[in-house]
Design an enzyme around this catalytic site. Structure first.
Site, mmCIF file in Angstrom:
data_model
loop_
_atom_site.group_PDB
_atom_site.id
_atom_site.type_symbol
_atom_site.label_atom_id
_atom_site.label_comp_id
_atom_site.label_asym_id
_atom_site.label_seq_id
_atom_site.Cartn_x
_atom_site.Cartn_y
_atom_site.Cartn_z
ATOM 1 N N ASP A 145 33.797 56.565 69.492
ATOM 2 C CA ASP A 145 33.054 57.783 69.813
ATOM 3 C C ASP A 145 33.101 58.077 71.306
ATOM 4 O O ASP A 145 32.431 57.422 72.094
ATOM 5 C CB ASP A 145 31.609 57.601 69.346
ATOM 6 C CG ASP A 145 30.742 58.833 69.572
ATOM 7 O OD1 ASP A 145 31.279 59.863 70.024
ATOM 8 O OD2 ASP A 145 29.540 58.760 69.311
ATOM 9 N N ASP A 201 33.702 65.322 72.307
ATOM 10 C CA ASP A 201 32.969 64.347 71.516
ATOM 11 C C ASP A 201 33.631 64.066 70.173
ATOM 12 O O ASP A 201 33.561 64.892 69.266
ATOM 13 C CB ASP A 201 31.548 64.869 71.300
ATOM 14 C CG ASP A 201 30.693 63.923 70.493
ATOM 15 O OD1 ASP A 201 30.996 62.724 70.462
ATOM 16 O OD2 ASP A 201 29.723 64.398 69.887
#
Length: 384
Positions: A270, A82
């Site tokens: 992201d 992430d």
């Protein structure tokens, strides 16, 4: 990382510099989820180096892209990779939840190489939260190991009912809750000790229909996974992988407009977010342009004809110097039940940035360059 599931689905880190890029294969996941944002400021930390080697990652069905990690004395867990958060945490054996989030593999804290710090952490994500205790120990991906890394072991979770056993944040230290609690950096990538041109990592996200594996390359790029030049955008904050979107425009069929506005000029890349998250007006316009229909206005989800994956229009995002075009096959997401949803959703608030999740990263190889505080995009090369 925005973690929000949608229906369809530190103490000192000792290390020595890693010298060669490490490429990890990705395989795929299956329950659609938006992920949470988080990031951090880089700080000086000690370094550790281990053998450079490749190993398969688990890439879950155009939704999550996950890696096997080793913890302590050889424990193997699967985590979500992430770039929108900075903490590392794993599921604990005493974890409790009200939504099934605590299912899956759990870290064994009786491992003699793991040490309790006596401190706790608590982090909130887009659609969930995690809290627990902080330990230190080794955390490795493909042989790149950070020693004495502070990481969380969950005792409570909400909103993490996918297949991962935890999360490995690849953002900056400034928004790392564990860093703040410990009063020292807890950034896994920084702990590897890359410098200069190697102080970067990059993502190739595979498409489910192609049947290939995605990959993360640590310490460089994999030129076989992209074509043409890498187009660079400077970061305007060492919080998220955030860049200026004031001159960014979108085009979807007959609809077009500006991504930025006087009150919102930032965007974020992201890997922990499945979809592209925009403000309501932009999401409505784009979905109208690509032929999607509102399904749940509260959640901001749009249904779209599955056939448009082959016949739909491209979705374009452009800067003055380059344009990124996303094929319909990448933004039409199969729900697995004969229905599909759009990869563009509502959710960005009045002052919050636009979030570019895996929909864009599948189409554009993305390079996260900490040496030069920038993010780069190049045309991804897929098998078909």
């Amino acid at each position: 990382m925005f973690v929000s599931s949608i229906v369809l689905a530190l103490a000192t880190v000792s290390a020595s510099p890693v010298q060669t890029p490490i490429t990890l294969k990705l395989t795929k996941q299956s329950t659609l989820g938006l992920e949470n944002l988080a990031a951090s400021t880089r700080s000086s930390i000690n370094r550790f180096s281990s053998d450079s080697k490749s190993e398969p990652l688990q890439n879950v069905q155009n939704v999550f892209y996950q890696a096997n990690v080793t913890v302590g004395n050889g424990q193997v867990l699967t985590v979500d990779l992430d770039t929108g958060s900075s903490d590392v945490w794993f599921r604990g054996s005493t974890c409790t939840s009200s939504d099934g989030s605590c299912n899956g593999n759990k870290v064994d804290i009786t491992d003699s190489s793991l040490k309790s710090t006596g401190k706790t952490f608590s982090t909130t994500y887009g659609s969930g939260s995690v809290s627990g205790n902080i330990y230190t120990g080794s955390v490795g991906v493909a042989g790149a190991v950070a020693q004495n890394l502070p990481f969380g072991v969950s005792t409570q979770e909400k909103g993490f009912n996918g297949v991962a056993d935890g999360l490995l944040g690849l953002g900056f230290n400034s928004i790392s809750q564990i860093s703040q609690t410990m009063g020292s950096p807890a950034n896994w990538f920084d702990a590897l000790g890359y410098t200069g041109s190697q102080n970067q990592f990059s993502f190739y996200l595979s498409a489910a229909a192609d049947g290939d594996n995605g990959e993360i390359t640590i310490g460089g790029t994999d030129p076989s996974k992209y074509s043409g030049n890498i187009n660079w955008l400077p970061l305007n904050s060492e919080t998220y992988w955030q860049f200026d979107a004031s001159q960014m425009k979108y085009k979807a069929g007959g609809k077009s407009g500006n991504v930025g506005a006087w009150f919102r000029n930032n965007a974020i890349s992201d890997t922990g977010t499945t979809l592209i998250i925009m403000n309501n007006a932009q999401a409505d316009a784009i979905n109208s342009g690509i032929g999607a229909q509102p399904f749940n206005s509260t959640a901001g989800i749009y249904y779209i004809d599955c056939g448009l994956a082959k016949t739909g229009v491209p979705l374009e995002f452009s800067f003055p110097s380059f344009t990124m075009s996303i094929p319909p096959a990448y933004y039409v997401l199969d729900n697995g039940d004969g229905t599909c949803i759009s990869g563009v959703t509502r959710g960005a608030g009045f002052l919050t940035p636009t979030i570019f999740g895996d929909i864009l990263t599948r189409a554009y190889y993305t390079v996260y360059d900490k040496a030069n505080n920038r993010v780069g995009f190049a045309q991804a090369v897929h098998p078909h």
